[in-house]
Design an enzyme around this catalytic site. Structure first.
Site, PDB file in Angstrom:
ATOM      1  N   PRO A 123      38.007  75.115  28.725  1.00 55.70           N
ATOM      2  CA  PRO A 123      38.257  75.445  30.132  1.00 55.70           C
ATOM      3  C   PRO A 123      38.399  74.208  31.003  1.00 55.70           C
ATOM      4  O   PRO A 123      39.250  74.176  31.903  1.00 55.70           O
ATOM      5  CB  PRO A 123      37.025  76.281  30.509  1.00 55.70           C
ATOM      6  CG  PRO A 123      36.619  76.925  29.232  1.00 55.70           C
ATOM      7  CD  PRO A 123      36.871  75.884  28.169  1.00 55.70           C
ATOM      8  N   TYR A 124      37.583  73.171  30.752  1.00 52.85           N
ATOM      9  CA  TYR A 124      37.725  71.931  31.530  1.00 52.85           C
ATOM     10  C   TYR A 124      39.137  71.379  31.411  1.00 52.85           C
ATOM     11  O   TYR A 124      39.805  71.079  32.413  1.00 52.85           O
ATOM     12  CB  TYR A 124      36.722  70.876  31.067  1.00 52.85           C
ATOM     13  CG  TYR A 124      37.152  69.475  31.441  1.00 52.85           C
ATOM     14  CD1 TYR A 124      37.149  69.069  32.776  1.00 52.85           C
ATOM     15  CD2 TYR A 124      37.635  68.583  30.477  1.00 52.85           C
ATOM     16  CE1 TYR A 124      37.603  67.799  33.141  1.00 52.85           C
ATOM     17  CE2 TYR A 124      38.083  67.318  30.834  1.00 52.85           C
ATOM     18  CZ  TYR A 124      38.062  66.937  32.164  1.00 52.85           C
ATOM     19  OH  TYR A 124      38.516  65.701  32.517  1.00 52.85           O
ATOM     20  N   ALA A 125      39.616  71.209  30.172  1.00 53.16           N
ATOM     21  CA  ALA A 125      40.951  70.644  29.965  1.00 53.16           C
ATOM     22  C   ALA A 125      42.014  71.535  30.589  1.00 53.16           C
ATOM     23  O   ALA A 125      42.995  71.046  31.170  1.00 53.16           O
ATOM     24  CB  ALA A 125      41.214  70.451  28.472  1.00 53.16           C
TER      25      ALA A 125
ATOM     26  N   THR B  45      41.702  73.358  33.214  1.00 49.21           N
ATOM     27  CA  THR B  45      41.737  73.181  34.675  1.00 49.21           C
ATOM     28  C   THR B  45      42.603  71.986  35.055  1.00 49.21           C
ATOM     29  O   THR B  45      43.315  72.019  36.072  1.00 49.21           O
ATOM     30  CB  THR B  45      40.331  72.999  35.280  1.00 49.21           C
ATOM     31  OG1 THR B  45      39.728  71.771  34.830  1.00 49.21           O
ATOM     32  CG2 THR B  45      39.420  74.173  34.958  1.00 49.21           C
TER      33      THR B  45
END
Length: 329
Positions: free
Chosen positions: A140-142, A144
């Site tokens: 999810p971080y990547a 975003t």
């Protein structure tokens, strides 16, 4: 030149701020201090708050109407946390970035350097990535970061703002003058684990020795945080020459990558006591890794990394010794 650095009290942002100041660029900092440190902004104009706070951003531009560009480093960045709380990560990294761009447009700011991530790529068979490599973010971080870049591209196509996105993997080291460094006492990345093993006189767990790399261990693209900072400065200084309209991505990396074994060898070349390794099986989720080609950065920004991995390790060790003197808690 004067720049607003969003997230300028964090590890990357504060180092970018120091590099800007050293280059004669005036700096204004906006940071919520969720992860940033007040000690890192003690000598700069500082506004505590959120990038989505419309009245606050308007006040910053009213009090500093000569801001020429923005460096956007404000984001949550811990991959496991993003898996546990994707809603929070999309809200902080995507929704608030959209609000922030709207505030910049309203205040007539037409240049933004976005501190992005090379984690948005899927690696090529040779484990390298270029700006044209397929995107395949794995957390999810990547995602975003990838969503933000796509969002910025759509906005810049029709609105009076341009965005340079700088993509990189694994920053290490500290400001060589020890003004800033990692806030965490116990960072969870491989170098952090090596420092922990060094301090506790225990072996370093080398997980995975059968990857398709030159020595069987995973490969990463470790880049000195000061080299990252100087790349942001180069992007600001060359912005108009590099980007007339729209958006553009530029990779920042070593061009060769560093295996975990090579990282440990470099660590032992600068540490006063060597750290041994204990070889273990791969953990669930362990991947071979990748590294960036940075030909575009060399061509457009006149930038290439100046600090070796060993220097990054040495500065990380130096920072570990002074961290508690610089940071009060």
């Amino acid at each position: 030149m004067k720049v607003l650095i969003a997230g300028g009290a964090g590890y990357i942002g504060s180092t970018v701020a120091s590099a800007c100041s050293d280059a004669g660029i005036d700096v204004v900092v906006l940071d919520s201090l969720v992860t940033g440190r007040r000690e890192f902004v003690a000598d700069r104009p500082f506004y505590e708050g959120d990038i989505a706070d419309s009245p606050l951003v308007d006040r910053i531009f009213a009090e500093h109407p000569d801001i020429d560009a923005v460096v956007h480093c404000a984001a949550l960045i811990v991959v496991p946390d993003s898996v546990a709380d994707p809603v929070g990560y999309y809200r902080a990294n995507v929704a608030k970035s959209l609000d922030f761009v709207e505030h910049l447009l309203r205040n007539g700011c037409s240049r933004m350097v976005f501190s992005s991530s090379a984690a948005i790529y899927g690696a090529e068979p040779d484990l390298t990535v270029t700006e044209d490599s397929a995107l395949d973010p794995q957390s999810p971080y990547a995602r975003t970061k990838a969503v933000c870049e796509g969002m910025f591209a759509d906005i810049t196509a029709t609105r009076p703002i341009r965005v340079l996105s700088l993509r990189y993997f694994n920053p290490i080291g500290a400001d060589p003058r020890m003004r800033t460094g990692l806030q965490l006492r116990r960072p969870s990345h491989a170098l952090g684990k090596m420092i922990e093993a060094y301090e506790e006189k225990t072996p370093f767990p080398l997980t995975g020795t059968d990857f398709p790399t030159r020595d069987g261990s995973g490969i990463r693209d470790y880049i000195h945080v000061w080299d990252l900072a100087t790349a942001h400065v180069a992007a600001l200084q060359r912005f108009d020459a590099v980007l007339e309209r729209g958006s553009l991505a530029i990779n920042l990396g070593t061009g060769t990558g560093t295996t975990v074994r090579e990282l440990l060898d470099a660590f032992n070349s600068v540490a006063d006591e060597p750290v041994a390794a204990v070889e273990l099986e791969r953990r669930p989720g362990d991947v071979v890794g990748a590294y960036t080609r940075s030909d575009r950065a060399r061509r457009l920004l006149g930038w290439e990394p100046r600090h070796s991995v060993a220097e990054g390790i040495r500065h990380s060790l130096e920072w570990a010794k002074v961290r508690d003197k610089v940071l009060t808690s």
